[in-house]
Design an enzyme around this catalytic site. Structure first.
Site, short mmCIF file in Angstrom:
data_model
loop_
_atom_site.label_atom_id
_atom_site.label_comp_id
_atom_site.label_asym_id
_atom_site.label_seq_id
_atom_site.Cartn_x
_atom_site.Cartn_y
_atom_site.Cartn_z
N ASP A 103 32.11 15.01 27.87
CA ASP A 103 31.16 15.70 28.74
C ASP A 103 30.15 16.39 27.83
OD1 ASP A 103 29.76 17.42 30.40
OD2 ASP A 103 31.53 18.22 31.40
N LYS B 204 11.80 12.61 26.23
CA LYS B 204 10.92 13.19 27.24
C LYS B 204 11.50 12.94 28.63
CE LYS B 204 9.24 9.10 28.79
NZ LYS B 204 9.23 8.66 30.19
N HIS C 125 8.28 7.94 21.79
CA HIS C 125 8.22 6.68 21.03
C HIS C 125 6.81 6.10 20.98
CE1 HIS C 125 8.55 4.97 25.13
NE2 HIS C 125 7.96 3.90 24.62
N ASP D 274 6.32 11.24 34.05
CA ASP D 274 6.93 10.18 33.25
C ASP D 274 5.97 9.66 32.19
OD1 ASP D 274 8.98 8.22 32.63
OD2 ASP D 274 7.66 6.73 33.58
N HIS E 25 3.40 10.92 27.18
CA HIS E 25 2.87 9.78 26.43
C HIS E 25 1.34 9.81 26.33
CE1 HIS E 25 6.77 8.13 26.21
NE2 HIS E 25 6.82 7.55 27.38
#
EC number: 1.1.1.49
Length: 459
Positions: free
Chosen positions: A84, A134, A164, A221, A226
């Site tokens: 966990d 992220k 990335h 997202d 990004h």
């Protein structure tokens, strides 16, 4: 170099598609010695043998470009532990051993605070590093709180808030093209550039990621991390070096220079939308609201576009347009630099002199420059295109990212104050969108996206 890596979220998509293939690429390139220790942990009650079999299958599927012996080495080397990630005793057991360890939290962001809190009592060895994917927090307040928790466990230099995108060769080539070529940098300002688009449009739909995506959406997202990171590299002042401090200082200067968005700005210069049922190639795509695991009441967007302006000497008067969408007709992943038109055409040729556009293709990796020339044997202006194909990178993006973590090179990770500043930039957008003050448009899957404002090209 750290020789121990523990990955939490072992059975997740991130580990399967990117981390394990990235490690195989590092092994193939000679970066991982035989003594390297790889442990993957999750709540699933698998044995070592079961996980190694699963790992081999994922590497065959997602890492097939790596040599077979490197894939086999990763599958044979990895150890699996049921644990966990928010339990101090489980964490202490996982990190016990000689020397520092790199902890990669390939987990849903909502779990980060609990894991970092549990690490305070887990006796983390000196010199260890923590890696977080992220998005870093859910808003400004949660990012600040997570930074506070991390500061109680490790120093800032040991925190890798990874993106990335920054490890992609083409993204790094943005800096190389600007700073290593005298022909570009004198033109890299608002006097010559009218608009810069940073676009990540993809034909992929939800692809089974509702558990993550429906709680995040396109704005968080893609745009908040990004695309804002790419904006920093496009718009930053030349750093003294590409070292950790110089590069990060110049990036945060960009974020701090973003003109604060008023409510009127958000209403006029942002768009959000989600896809309806449609067709992508041979596939019938259901409406986003009908995808498995989606709660339509959340009104999660699958398309986000934000127009920003920078208040500094170099960029005053240039528009920066950040856009990302899913289930679109074409993949379009690029930075497009739109130069202003020439002030006067001194000759009598017919035709239109189109503004020059310099495009950095992010995926696939290439560069094109749109020019205007004279047609052969005619008194007509005609478009010309110069194209350069990038060399294939020596490592995939996640391979480069993992290598930087193991070596402690934090230049391409995100500093704590930078992570907070990125949330500040988009806070007015998040507030207006969550309050439904910006309409949620719709577009058919397989189209070019929602209808643009009158007079604007959708692409």
């Amino acid at each position: 170099m750290i020789n121990r890596l523990v990955v939490f979220g072992a059975t997740g998509d991130l580990n399967a598609r990117y981390l394990l293939p990235g490690l195989a690429a590092l092994r193939a390139a000679g970066h991982l010695a035989d003594g390297f220790q790889l442990t993957c942990a999750d709540r699933t009650g698998w044995s070592d043998e079961e996980f190694r079999s699963w790992t081999a299958g994922q590497l065959d599927r997602h890492g097939h470009s790596c040599p077979a012996d490197a894939r086999t080495w990763i599958a044979d080397t990895v150890r699996y532990r049921q644990a966990d990630a928010t339990d101090t005793a489980d964490l202490a057991s996982l990190i016990a051993g000689d020397g520092p360890v790199a902890l990669y939290l390939a987990l849903p962001p909502v779990v980060f605070p609990g894991t970092v809190t549990a690490l305070r009592g887990a006796d983390l060895p000196p010199g260890s590093r923590i890696v977080l994917e992220k998005p870093f927090g859910e808003d400004l307040d949660s990012a600040q709180e997570l930074n506070r928790l991390l500061s109680e466990v490790v120093p800032e230099q040991a925190v890798f808030r990874v993106d990335h995108f920054l490890a992609m060769t083409t993204v790094q080539n943005l800096l190389g093209s600007r700073l290593a070529n005298r022909v570009l940098e004198p033109l890299w300002n608002s006097a010559h550039i009218a608009e810069i688009e940073i676009v990540w449009d993809e034909s992929l739909a939800l692809e089974g990621r509702a558990g993550y995506y429906d709680g995040v959406g396109a704005l968080k997202d893609m745009v908040q991390n990004h695309l804002l990171q790419v904006l920093c590299l496009v718009a930053m002042e030349p750093p003294l070096s590409l070292g950790e401090r110089d590069l990060r200082d110049r990036k945060i200067d960009v974020l701090r220079s973003v003109r604060p968005l008023t409510e009127e700005d958000v209403l006029r210069h942002t768009r959000r939308a989600r896809y309806l049922a449609g067709r992508l190639g041979e596939r019938e795509i259901p409406a986003y609201a009908d995808e498995d695991g989606v709660d339509p009441r959340r009104r999660t967007e699958t398309f986000a576009e934000v127009e920003l302006h920078l208040e500094n000497w170099r960029w005053s008067g240039t528009t920066f347009r950040l856009r990302s969408g899913k289930a679109l007709k074409d993949d379009r992943k690029e930075v497009a630099v739109h130069f202003r038109p020439v002030p006067h055409l001194p000759f009598g040729h017919t035709g239109e002199a189109l503004p020059n556009v310099l495009r950095f293709g992010l995926d696939p990796e290439n560069m094109t420059l749109g020019l205007t020339g004279i047609g052969s044997g005619a008194r007509t202006l005609t478009p010309l295109t110069l194209t350069a194909q990038m060399e294939a990178p020596d490592l995939p993006a996640y391979g480069r990212l993992l290598l930087d973590v193991l070596h402690g090179n934090a230049a391409l990770s995100i500093r704590g104050d930078e992570a907070e500043e990125a949330w500040r930039v988009l806070a007015p957008v998040m507030s207006a969108w969550s309050g439904d003050r910006v309409p949620l448009q719709e577009y058919p899957a397989g189209s070019h996206g929602p209808a643009p404002e009158s007079g604007k090209d959708p692409r």
